[in-house]
Scaffold this motif. Structure first.
Motif, PDB file in Angstrom:
ATOM      1  N   PRO A 182       0.747  -1.186  -0.010  1.00  0.00           N
ATOM      2  CA  PRO A 182      -0.170  -0.101   0.021  1.00  0.00           C
ATOM      3  C   PRO A 182       0.850   1.259  -0.075  1.00  0.00           C
ATOM      4  CG  PRO A 182       0.039  -0.849   2.168  1.00  0.00           C
ATOM      5  CD  PRO A 182       0.737  -1.908   1.346  1.00  0.00           C
ATOM      6  N   PHE A 183       2.061   1.314   0.318  1.00  0.00           N
ATOM      7  CA  PHE A 183       2.725   2.410   0.569  1.00  0.00           C
ATOM      8  C   PHE A 183       3.893   2.907  -0.520  1.00  0.00           C
ATOM      9  CE2 PHE A 183       2.325   0.140   4.516  1.00  0.00           C
ATOM     10  CZ  PHE A 183       1.362   0.956   5.047  1.00  0.00           C
ATOM     11  N   SER A 184       3.956   2.268  -1.754  1.00  0.00           N
ATOM     12  CA  SER A 184       4.885   2.397  -2.782  1.00  0.00           C
ATOM     13  C   SER A 184       4.384   3.819  -3.292  1.00  0.00           C
ATOM     14  CB  SER A 184       5.010   1.308  -3.615  1.00  0.00           C
ATOM     15  OG  SER A 184       3.745   1.312  -4.344  1.00  0.00           O
ATOM     16  N   ASN A 185       3.483   4.338  -3.492  1.00  0.00           N
ATOM     17  CA  ASN A 185       3.120   5.767  -4.072  1.00  0.00           C
ATOM     18  C   ASN A 185       3.036   6.968  -3.055  1.00  0.00           C
ATOM     19  OD1 ASN A 185       2.454   4.794  -6.568  1.00  0.00           O
ATOM     20  ND2 ASN A 185       0.487   3.764  -6.027  1.00  0.00           N
ATOM     21  N   CYS A 186       3.530   6.647  -1.853  1.00  0.00           N
ATOM     22  CA  CYS A 186       3.726   7.745  -0.832  1.00  0.00           C
ATOM     23  C   CYS A 186       5.395   8.093  -1.108  1.00  0.00           C
ATOM     24  CB  CYS A 186       3.454   7.495   0.584  1.00  0.00           C
ATOM     25  SG  CYS A 186       1.753   6.753   0.785  1.00  0.00           S
ATOM     26  N   HIS A 187       5.529   9.157  -1.716  1.00  0.00           N
ATOM     27  CA  HIS A 187       6.990   9.227  -2.204  1.00  0.00           C
ATOM     28  C   HIS A 187       7.732   9.965  -1.345  1.00  0.00           C
ATOM     29  CE1 HIS A 187       5.866   7.543  -6.122  1.00  0.00           C
ATOM     30  NE2 HIS A 187       4.848   8.330  -6.453  1.00  0.00           N
ATOM     31  N   LEU A 188       7.156  10.760  -0.320  1.00  0.00           N
ATOM     32  CA  LEU A 188       7.877  11.492   0.495  1.00  0.00           C
ATOM     33  C   LEU A 188       7.992  10.966   2.009  1.00  0.00           C
ATOM     34  CD1 LEU A 188       7.069  15.071  -0.543  1.00  0.00           C
ATOM     35  CD2 LEU A 188       9.271  13.677  -1.075  1.00  0.00           C
ATOM     36  N   LEU A 189       7.398   9.742   2.176  1.00  0.00           N
ATOM     37  CA  LEU A 189       7.018   9.186   3.338  1.00  0.00           C
ATOM     38  C   LEU A 189       8.253   8.917   4.027  1.00  0.00           C
ATOM     39  CD1 LEU A 189       4.615   8.154   5.035  1.00  0.00           C
ATOM     40  CD2 LEU A 189       5.253   5.632   4.184  1.00  0.00           C
ATOM     41  N   ASN A 190       8.270   9.644   5.461  1.00  0.00           N
ATOM     42  CA  ASN A 190       9.468   9.359   6.253  1.00  0.00           C
ATOM     43  C   ASN A 190       9.405   8.375   7.534  1.00  0.00           C
ATOM     44  OD1 ASN A 190      10.791  10.788   8.857  1.00  0.00           O
ATOM     45  ND2 ASN A 190      12.405  10.691   7.342  1.00  0.00           N
ATOM     46  N   THR A 191       7.838   8.537   7.991  1.00  0.00           N
ATOM     47  CA  THR A 191       7.759   7.829   9.281  1.00  0.00           C
ATOM     48  C   THR A 191       6.264   6.904   9.093  1.00  0.00           C
ATOM     49  OG1 THR A 191       8.618   9.746  10.529  1.00  0.00           O
ATOM     50  CG2 THR A 191       7.242   8.190  11.772  1.00  0.00           C
ATOM     51  N   LEU A 192       6.407   5.898   9.596  1.00  0.00           N
ATOM     52  CA  LEU A 192       5.049   4.733   9.355  1.00  0.00           C
ATOM     53  C   LEU A 192       4.995   4.121  10.611  1.00  0.00           C
ATOM     54  CD1 LEU A 192       3.045   3.456   7.688  1.00  0.00           C
ATOM     55  CD2 LEU A 192       4.871   1.870   6.807  1.00  0.00           C
ATOM     56  N   PHE A 193       3.910   4.192  11.211  1.00  0.00           N
ATOM     57  CA  PHE A 193       3.352   3.510  12.396  1.00  0.00           C
ATOM     58  C   PHE A 193       2.279   2.747  12.070  1.00  0.00           C
ATOM     59  CE2 PHE A 193       2.050   3.988  17.146  1.00  0.00           C
ATOM     60  CZ  PHE A 193       2.018   2.859  17.413  1.00  0.00           C
ATOM     61  N   LEU A 194       2.470   1.349  12.297  1.00  0.00           N
ATOM     62  CA  LEU A 194       1.245   0.480  12.269  1.00  0.00           C
ATOM     63  C   LEU A 194       0.819  -0.044  13.550  1.00  0.00           C
ATOM     64  CD1 LEU A 194       2.344  -1.350   8.938  1.00  0.00           C
ATOM     65  CD2 LEU A 194       1.149   0.723   9.126  1.00  0.00           C
ATOM     66  N   TRP A 195      -0.479   0.019  13.955  1.00  0.00           N
ATOM     67  CA  TRP A 195      -0.832  -0.545  15.352  1.00  0.00           C
ATOM     68  C   TRP A 195      -2.005  -1.434  15.027  1.00  0.00           C
ATOM     69  CZ3 TRP A 195      -4.560  -0.831  18.924  1.00  0.00           C
ATOM     70  CH2 TRP A 195      -4.275  -0.995  20.425  1.00  0.00           C
ATOM     71  N   ASN A 196      -1.856  -2.557  15.328  1.00  0.00           N
ATOM     72  CA  ASN A 196      -2.809  -3.950  15.407  1.00  0.00           C
ATOM     73  C   ASN A 196      -3.712  -3.909  14.090  1.00  0.00           C
ATOM     74  OD1 ASN A 196      -2.433  -4.653  17.911  1.00  0.00           O
ATOM     75  ND2 ASN A 196      -4.497  -4.038  18.714  1.00  0.00           N
ATOM     76  N   CYS A 197      -2.797  -3.637  13.214  1.00  0.00           N
ATOM     77  CA  CYS A 197      -3.169  -3.695  11.849  1.00  0.00           C
ATOM     78  C   CYS A 197      -3.087  -5.230  11.204  1.00  0.00           C
ATOM     79  CB  CYS A 197      -2.442  -2.732  10.800  1.00  0.00           C
ATOM     80  SG  CYS A 197      -2.562  -1.261  10.879  1.00  0.00           S
ATOM     81  N   GLU A 198      -4.029  -5.642  10.384  1.00  0.00           N
ATOM     82  CA  GLU A 198      -3.961  -6.987   9.631  1.00  0.00           C
ATOM     83  C   GLU A 198      -4.400  -6.869   8.246  1.00  0.00           C
ATOM     84  OE1 GLU A 198      -7.396  -9.081  12.009  1.00  0.00           O
ATOM     85  OE2 GLU A 198      -5.968  -9.498  13.727  1.00  0.00           O
ATOM     86  N   MET A 199      -4.568  -8.276   7.914  1.00  0.00           N
ATOM     87  CA  MET A 199      -4.778  -8.413   6.464  1.00  0.00           C
ATOM     88  C   MET A 199      -6.285  -8.702   5.880  1.00  0.00           C
ATOM     89  SD  MET A 199      -1.482  -7.720   5.356  1.00  0.00           S
ATOM     90  CE  MET A 199      -1.166  -8.463   3.618  1.00  0.00           C
TER      91      MET A 199
END
Length: 329
Positions: A182-199
């Motif tokens: 999901p994140f490949s098109n966020c071209h300036l992304l510096n910080t990512l926090f995932l909390w209790n995420c699932e598929m």
């Protein structure tokens, strides 16, 4: 004369820019109430660049809250930039939430924070606007509701200006071959926090692919006995810090050597020794590795019981029961 001089309203004499800065720290409800102070304050609340909807709105005040939201959005001066919006309210209904999101997205909000408790899965027409915003630089999203019907994210997030992303209790959608990216098109992304995420739909791999990502934190406090295990595949050549916390049965892999990885913190419970070893192999180039006390205990427990118990004993339920009975008192 001295008394009258001491009674001067010095705050109201401040220029608009300073008053607006002061009001940006207030809940929107409190900021709006300043309009009754004097003519000087009458229209200032209509130029707020920061909107914050939080408690103390209570569930019994839902009707009042709807009217309040309607007044704020309809009265606001649209010529003023909208910088930050913070919605943290367990009583907001889907209809009001949808209206607020649509308003802020059409007014090019830069920072959006939503911590919302809902009784059922919301049908929000506005969410696609959030996930393809060209103005958002920071997004924190947590819509708490029935765990069996979580918000499902689109296959790809198109957020070209986003630098910070916090996702809580959402599901990722696979593109193909049971892999979500999901994140490949966020071209300036510096910080990512995932909390209790699932598929979603039992997808098997979450690929975190982003060349600008520097800080990654993954937290999972769902029971490892019920959580769906999936692989986390890193393609983050500029990653400098990585944190993984909680009941994390997820396998970790990487398509790059993580040459810039400066610090790693691992605080996981009840993960298999093979999964833990593979995780350390992926993070082999790290300069500073920190392990929580619980993780160290887990390593010691696994080493200890492996000397006395046959290999067929090592399934999740038996291991959990053995540790709780003998070591967790």
């Amino acid at each position: 004369k001295k008394r009258r001089r001491d009674e001067r309203d010095r705050i109201s004499e401040l220029p608009d820019c300073i008053l607006m800065h002061i009001m940006s720290f207030l809940d929107t409800k409190d900021a709006v109430q300043t309009c009754i102070l004097s003519k000087r304050w009458k229209d200032l609340c209509k130029c707020l660049t920061d909107l914050t909807f939080r408690s103390p709105f209570r569930c019994k005040c839902k009707k009042y809250f709807r009217k309040f939201v309607s007044w704020v959005l309809s009265s606001r001066n649209d010529s003023c930039s909208l910088l930050n919006v913070d919605i943290n309210n367990s009583c907001i209904e889907t209809e009001e939430l949808d209206r607020v999101i649509k308003y802020v997205m059409f007014h090019n909000v830069q920072k959006l924070t939503m911590y919302i408790g809902l009784s059922s899965r919301p049908n929000l027409d506005s969410l696609p606007l959030v996930f393809c915003s060209k103005s958002l630089t920071s997004l924190k999203l947590c819509l708490m509701h029935d765990p069996s019907s979580r918000i499902v994210l689109p296959k790809s997030l198109h957020l070209p200006a986003l630098t910070s992303l916090h996702l809580q209790c959402v599901n990722f959608t696979a593109i193909d071959n049971d892999c979500a990216e999901p994140f490949s098109n966020c071209h300036l992304l510096n910080t990512l926090f995932l909390w209790n995420c699932e598929m979603h739909d039992n997808a098997k791999v979450l690929r975190i692919s982003n060349s600008t990502l520097s800080h990654l934190k993954i937290t999972s406090y769902i029971s490892f006995l019920t959580t769906q295990a999936f692989q986390i595949a890193l393609s983050t050549p500029n990653l400098s810090s990585f944190t993984i916390i909680g009941f994390a049965p997820h396998q970790l892999s990487s398509s790059c050597n993580l040459a810039f990885l400066g610090s790693v913190y691992i605080g996981v419970w009840f993960v298999s020794s093979s999964t833990f070893i593979r995780c350390l192999q992926v993070l082999a180039n790290v300069k500073i590795l920190k392990l929580s006390w619980e993780t160290l205990q887990m390593i010691l427990y696994v080493s200890y019981i492996s000397m006395f118990l046959p290999l067929h004993f090592f399934n999740a339920h038996n291991m959990y029961a053995f540790i709780c009975q003998n070591f967790c008192q």
